[in-house]
Enzyme design. Sequence first.
Site, PDB file in Angstrom:
ATOM      1  N   ARG A 288      -0.864 -10.421  10.579  1.00  0.00           N
ATOM      2  CA  ARG A 288       0.398  -9.893  11.122  1.00  0.00           C
ATOM      3  C   ARG A 288       1.505 -10.947  11.009  1.00  0.00           C
ATOM      4  NH1 ARG A 288      -0.568  -5.692   9.720  1.00  0.00           N
ATOM      5  NH2 ARG A 288      -2.403  -6.718   8.896  1.00  0.00           N
TER       6      ARG A 288
ATOM      7  N   ASP B 296      -4.280   8.173   2.708  1.00  0.00           N
ATOM      8  CA  ASP B 296      -3.868   6.855   3.189  1.00  0.00           C
ATOM      9  C   ASP B 296      -4.844   6.357   4.257  1.00  0.00           C
ATOM     10  OD1 ASP B 296      -2.302   4.606   3.598  1.00  0.00           O
ATOM     11  OD2 ASP B 296      -1.027   5.590   5.081  1.00  0.00           O
ATOM     12  N   GLU B 297      -4.978   5.040   4.398  1.00  0.00           N
ATOM     13  CA  GLU B 297      -5.808   4.404   5.433  1.00  0.00           C
ATOM     14  C   GLU B 297      -7.222   4.982   5.453  1.00  0.00           C
ATOM     15  OE1 GLU B 297      -4.757   1.857   6.766  1.00  0.00           O
ATOM     16  OE2 GLU B 297      -2.643   1.951   7.303  1.00  0.00           O
TER      17      GLU B 297
ATOM     18  N   LYS C 175       0.816  -1.204   0.000  1.00  0.00           N
ATOM     19  CA  LYS C 175       0.000   0.000   0.000  1.00  0.00           C
ATOM     20  C   LYS C 175       0.858   1.266   0.000  1.00  0.00           C
ATOM     21  CE  LYS C 175      -1.544   0.992   4.038  1.00  0.00           C
ATOM     22  NZ  LYS C 175      -0.706   2.181   4.390  1.00  0.00           N
ATOM     23  N   THR C 176       1.797   1.336   0.929  1.00  0.00           N
ATOM     24  CA  THR C 176       2.638   2.534   1.038  1.00  0.00           C
ATOM     25  C   THR C 176       3.460   2.721  -0.231  1.00  0.00           C
ATOM     26  OG1 THR C 176       2.760   2.255   3.436  1.00  0.00           O
ATOM     27  CG2 THR C 176       4.415   3.675   2.405  1.00  0.00           C
TER      28      THR C 176
ATOM     29  N   GLN D 194      -9.758  -4.120   7.114  1.00  0.00           N
ATOM     30  CA  GLN D 194      -8.955  -3.749   8.271  1.00  0.00           C
ATOM     31  C   GLN D 194      -9.508  -2.511   8.970  1.00  0.00           C
ATOM     32  OE1 GLN D 194      -4.544  -4.451   7.966  1.00  0.00           O
ATOM     33  NE2 GLN D 194      -4.971  -4.521   5.773  1.00  0.00           N
TER      34      GLN D 194
END
Length: 696
Positions: free
Chosen positions: A617, A240-241, A49-50, A271
Site C-alpha cells: 500500500r 476482475d479480482e 490491473k484495471t 493478495q
Amino acid sequence: MTKTFVLQNDVPAKDFKVNYQKELNDEQFRAVTEGEGPCLVLAGAGSGKTRTIVYRVAYLIERGVNPENILLVTFTNKAAHQMLTRVEELLGYFPSGLWGGTFHHIGNRILRKYAKVLGFESNFTILDEEDAKSLLKVCLREEDIDTKSKRFPSPAVLKELISFGKNSEIALEEVIDTRHPKWLKISDTIVKIARRYEEKKSLTNSMDFDDLLLNWLKLLKQFPETRDRLGAQFQYILVDEYQDTNYLQAEIIKELAQVHHNVLVVGDDAQSIYSFRAADIGNILNFPKVFEGAKIFKLENNYRSSPEILDVANSVIENNRNQFAKTLRPMLPAAVKPNLIPANSAAQEAQFIVAQILQLKTGGLPLNKIAVLFRAAYHSQELEFALTKQDILYEYRGGVRFFERAQVKDALAFLKVINNPADEVAWLRILNLQAGVGEATASKIYQVVKGYTDIKEIIASNLGSALGAKAGTGWQGLIGILKKAVSSQTGPFGIAEMVRALAKSDYRNYLEAEYPNWQDRLDDLEQLAVFSERYEDLTVFLSEMSLQESFALGQERPSGHDDNRIVLSTIHQAKGLEWQAVFVINLVDTAFPNQRAMSEEGGLEEERRLFYVAITRAQKHLYLSYPLMGGYNSFNLNTPSKFITEIEEGLLEEVKLLEKFRSSGFALPSNGGQNIWQRKDLNDGNVSYLPDLDSL
C-alpha cells in the site's frame, strides 16, 4: 485435441481509435491483444490491473465484437462503475449493451429473465441484510425460540452461518462444528430454522444476496439449454479480482465459458486475503487445470511503490509455497529504506508514530496521504488515544473507533455501575443485555437499585425474588457478573481484572450468540483491560474514557466532507488503496500472524499475503513497528512477528529509541531538545538521528 481460438470480425489496426501499443507496457499489451481462449492474467500489486481490463474491453469492441457479447464482472459497485466509465472515456462513447457489474448485479439481471424456470416470478424481492435478519426473526418466533430469554444464535449469526455454508459449499452442520462447536447440541434446531428460512423465501417470492448466486448457478447446471443460450451470448467473459471468488462464483464462470471458452480472469494470488468470507485461493491457483490450454500473462511492473519497498514485499512473499512466482519490478526512482521500529511498549510505539506523522506533515506531506494499518481492529486503541491527546484528526476504516464500539461501551457501563450505583444510563444498558430482561423490566429494576449507594449492598440484596422467572434468571446472571467483577477489584491492576472478569462471564456467551465477530469483540475487551492497567483509580479511568468519547464526537463531520485527516484502517479494508506513507503496527507473533488464523489450513500463508498487501500500500515511506513488551509496565516480552524475521537482511533500517518517554505514557516526549531516537541501517551500521517533537 488442441483448441483454436479466433477473434471474430477482425479490424485493421490503423482503424483503431486507441493506440494500444503506445499506451500499454509490453506485459499489458500482450494480455490485451493476445487474450483469446482461457487466460489468466496475474497482476501484481500496482501493476495496472484495471487499466489492462479496460483496454481489453475497448480492444474487443474496436475489433468488432458486439458489446452485448461481452460480460465484465467485478466485485464492487464502485469498481464496476469505475471500469465502465473508463471504457467510455477510452472509446469516446459508451458501448450500449455491454454487460458490466458485480456478480450479484449480473445474477439479478439474468434471474429476472429466467425466474419462472426456477419457480419464481420475475418481480421477486431481493432481501438486503436487514431484511434477511428480519425474516430469520420470524422463523425463530415461529419455532418458539426466544433469543432474549436464553442464549441462542441471533439472526445476524444465523445469517452468517447460512451464508458461509452456501458460498463455500459446506454443510451447515460442518460450519457449526468448525465455528461454534459448543452449539453442536442445538445444530438440529439451527438447521431446522435454516430450512424454514429457505421455505419462507420461496413462498414469498424472495431471494437474499446469496440466492442471486446460488440460483444463477442452479439455472446453469440444471437447465443445459439455458446455460448454452447464455454461454453463446457471452463470447468474451472478463473477471476482475479472481483471487477473491468463492465456490459459487468460480462455478458460474466455468459454466458460462463452456461455449466460446473465451474467459480472461485477472487477479493476484499474493493478495488473496478473504477466506473468512469463503473466498477460495484454489480458484486462481487451479485455473490452468480447470481450463485446458490456458495462457498465463504476468504483470510485474509496479507503478506505485519505491524500489526499496518492493524489495521488502518480494522478500516477504517468496516464503509462500502455494503461489505463482512473481517479482515486482519498480518503475519509480529510488527513495528511502523502510524503517523497522522496536518500541518498549504499545504506548511508546504510538507516540513514535504520532511524532513521525507530525514530522512528515512539517515536511509538506498532507495528512490524508498517510495511513496506519493493523491486522485487527483492537490494535488501534493505543494509537487512537495518542492521536486524541495531540488533537490529530483521523478517519477510521474497517469498523468504528475503539472507544465507540458496543462491547467497549458495555464494559464501561459495568464499571460505571460499580463506581456509581445511581448511574441510570449505565444500569439500563447492562440490564438490557441480560436474558429475560426487557426495557420495561429494566426501568423497574433501576427504580429499586438507585436507592443504594454501594454496589455490594445491591449484590447482597434479594431483589431477584420480586421478579418473574425469566427476568429473575437474567438478574441473577447480572449479579453473578458484578460479584466476580467486584471481587477482582483488589490489587494494582484491579480495573483490568474487572474487565477480564466480564470477558469470562456470561457476557462472553452473549457476544457469541449475538455477533458473528464475537472473538474480535473479546479481543477488544482484553485490549481495554491492558490499557486500564495504567490506572489505579476507577473514577479517573472512567473520566478519561468519557473525554475520549467526547473527542470522537468532536471529530464527526458532514457526510462527503473531505478534510485533512490521516487514515486508520484494518489491512483488509486497505486492499486496493495506496498512500505515500504507511505505518504497519503491532507486528508481534501473538498478533500478526493472527493466532486463530494460524490454526486453519493455509492460515499462515494467508497471513503472509495480508502482510504483503499492507507493505504494497506504501508508495514512498514504510514503517514497520512492534512493542517489545506486552501490557503496561510489565515484563512480558513480545516476540517480533516471524514475517519481520523473514525479510532479507539489509532491506530495513532500524530506528532505535534512545530514551523512554515520559512515565505517564500519555504525553509525547520533551527532553530539552535532545534526540529521542536514532536510525540505524541494519546493513552498514550507520546511524542517523531524528529530532524530538519539540523541534518540529
